[in-house]
Motif scaffolding. Structure first.
Motif, short mmCIF file in Angstrom:
data_model
loop_
_atom_site.label_atom_id
_atom_site.label_comp_id
_atom_site.label_asym_id
_atom_site.label_seq_id
_atom_site.Cartn_x
_atom_site.Cartn_y
_atom_site.Cartn_z
N LEU A 188 0.74 -1.16 -0.08
CA LEU A 188 -0.14 0.19 0.09
C LEU A 188 0.92 1.29 0.05
O LEU A 188 1.87 1.55 0.98
N LYS A 202 -2.48 1.72 7.91
CA LYS A 202 -2.46 0.24 8.27
C LYS A 202 -3.82 -0.29 8.97
O LYS A 202 -4.51 -1.03 8.41
N VAL A 262 3.35 -0.66 4.20
CA VAL A 262 2.74 0.50 3.67
C VAL A 262 3.83 1.47 3.51
O VAL A 262 4.78 1.58 4.58
#
Ligand code: GDP
Length: 367
Positions: free
Chosen positions: A101, A123, A136
């Protein structure tokens, strides 16, 4: 057999028959060495976007395909519009594939924001929304911050597989992909990037050294993004371009702030408080009395309270009120796609207004 051409801007297949459909280019364009579709041409030369027609169904087809692949998925979101730029169904489509991500546009954050806290929040949000990313990252595709690092991590996580880059429009996905290409191959811009939502069409495959590919998927239009409610010219105002300068407003209860005419903050009840506003430096903030706020809006929306513009008021959605009692010290009220207000102390009763369809949420402050 008829030769097939692909636009060097957005990767769409070129057709010469239907001027209003995707991939149209006039016959004369086919004679050029580098073929570009009319849409990209206009964008490049006039900075003007034609409407896109990638339907939600088409996007679902693309997502559906992802689950059957053995690939790494890199999902890009805009940290200023986390909820608005989230692809809600993605976790159902990724199958067993790993997801990284990436929060883009980190260059816009003021120094006071703690990056670790932001990553933790991302997260936690991802988890709540059903997605479990491996990691992330915070990057700035435009400024190149952390791009070497993410390129290395993508290469490490992909373990010899293809990579799919997904994200909704306007998160900076094209800019991100262009940077990754530079990191990987050292080449310049070959994909359309722009200010406006919806400019990346069709899949673009960028070959990697080992015969695999980096695949840029088209951005879906998330209808609840703030960006879709306002004039394209105003998108430039609400989208911060430089590091945002937090503005502090000391308010007594019974006072209201307007952010242009796009959103509103009411301090309903509580002790005198310093609210820290994190919005694009170009958005005008107006302070008024709560009791006069409705009247002010009716009189001045489209003029003093702008964006929206006067000529788009008919289509601009009504502002919807969301009331909160702040339970913890240092809480952010997040106006998706616009910015956030940090409330330093618990106990205030406030209301946040955003256009119908846009999201307001609370989070632990990032400061
Ligand atoms: P896409 O629709 O997701 O492909 O987005 P684009 O790459 O076209 O970018 C959308 C807008 O975001 C453009 O105005 C870009 O200049 C801007 N943008 C992209 N990446 C960044 C970034 O890292 N920082 C900032 N400040 N703006 C960015």
């Amino acid at each position: 057999m008829k030769e097939e051409y692909v636009c060097i801007g957005c990767g769409v297949h070129i057709q010469t028959e239907h001027p209003n459909e995707i991939g149209y280019a006039p016959n004369s364009a086919l004679k050029k060495e580098e073929i570009i579709c009319q849409r990209c041409f206009r964008l490049k030369h006039y900075n003007e976007v034609q409407d896109v027609s990638l339907t939600d169904d088409d996007f679902l087809k693309i997502l559906n395909g992802l689950g059957n692949k053995d690939a790494l998925i890199v999902k890009v979101v805009d940290i200023f519009d986390f909820n608005g730029s989230w692809l809600p169904g993605l976790h159902r489509f990724v199958g067993n594939n790993k997801v990284l991500l990436v929060g883009n546009k980190v260059d816009l954050l003021p120094k006071s924001v703690n990056h670790k806290k932001l990553m933790n929040w991302m997260k936690q949000q991802a988890k709540e929304l059903g997605l479990k990313p491996e990691e992330v990252f915070l990057v700035s595709a435009a400024k190149g911050q952390q791009m070497k690092e993410i390129a290395t991590e993508i290469d490490r996580y992909r373990k010899g597989k293809d990579v799919y880059i997904v994200g909704c429009t306007n998160v900076g996905k094209s800019t991100f992909v262009n940077r990754i290409i530079k990191e990987v191959t050292g080449e310049g811009d070959i994909i359309t990037t722009s200010h406006f939502p919806g400019t990346t069409l069709d899949m673009i495959e960028i070959p990697l050294e080992d015969g695999k590919a980096l695949i840029d998927t088209p951005g879906i239009i998330n209808h609840h993004q703030m960006a879709h409610y306002i004039d394209k010219r105003d998108l430039k105002i609400i989208t911060p371009k430089k590091e945002i300068k937090p503005k502090v407003y000391q308010l007594n209860d019974g006072q209201t702030l307007y952010f242009g005419g796009l959103s509103r903050f009411d301090f309903i009840h509580g002790d005198r408080t310093s609210f820290i506003c994190h919005f694009s430096n170009e958005i005008q903030i107006h302070r008024t009395k709560l009791e006069k706020a409705d009247e002010l809006y009716e009189k001045h929306v489209g003029e003093m309270l702008t964006p929206p513009r006067k000529d788009e008021l008919d289509e601009f959605p009504e502002l919807i009120r969301h009331e909160f009692t702040i339970k913890e010290d240092k809480t952010d009220i997040v106006y998706s796609g616009l910015g956030w207000i940090t409330v330093p102390t618990a106990g205030c009763k406030i209301a946040a207004y955003v256009p119908k369809g846009v999201n307001v949420t609370l989070r632990k402050s990032l400061i």
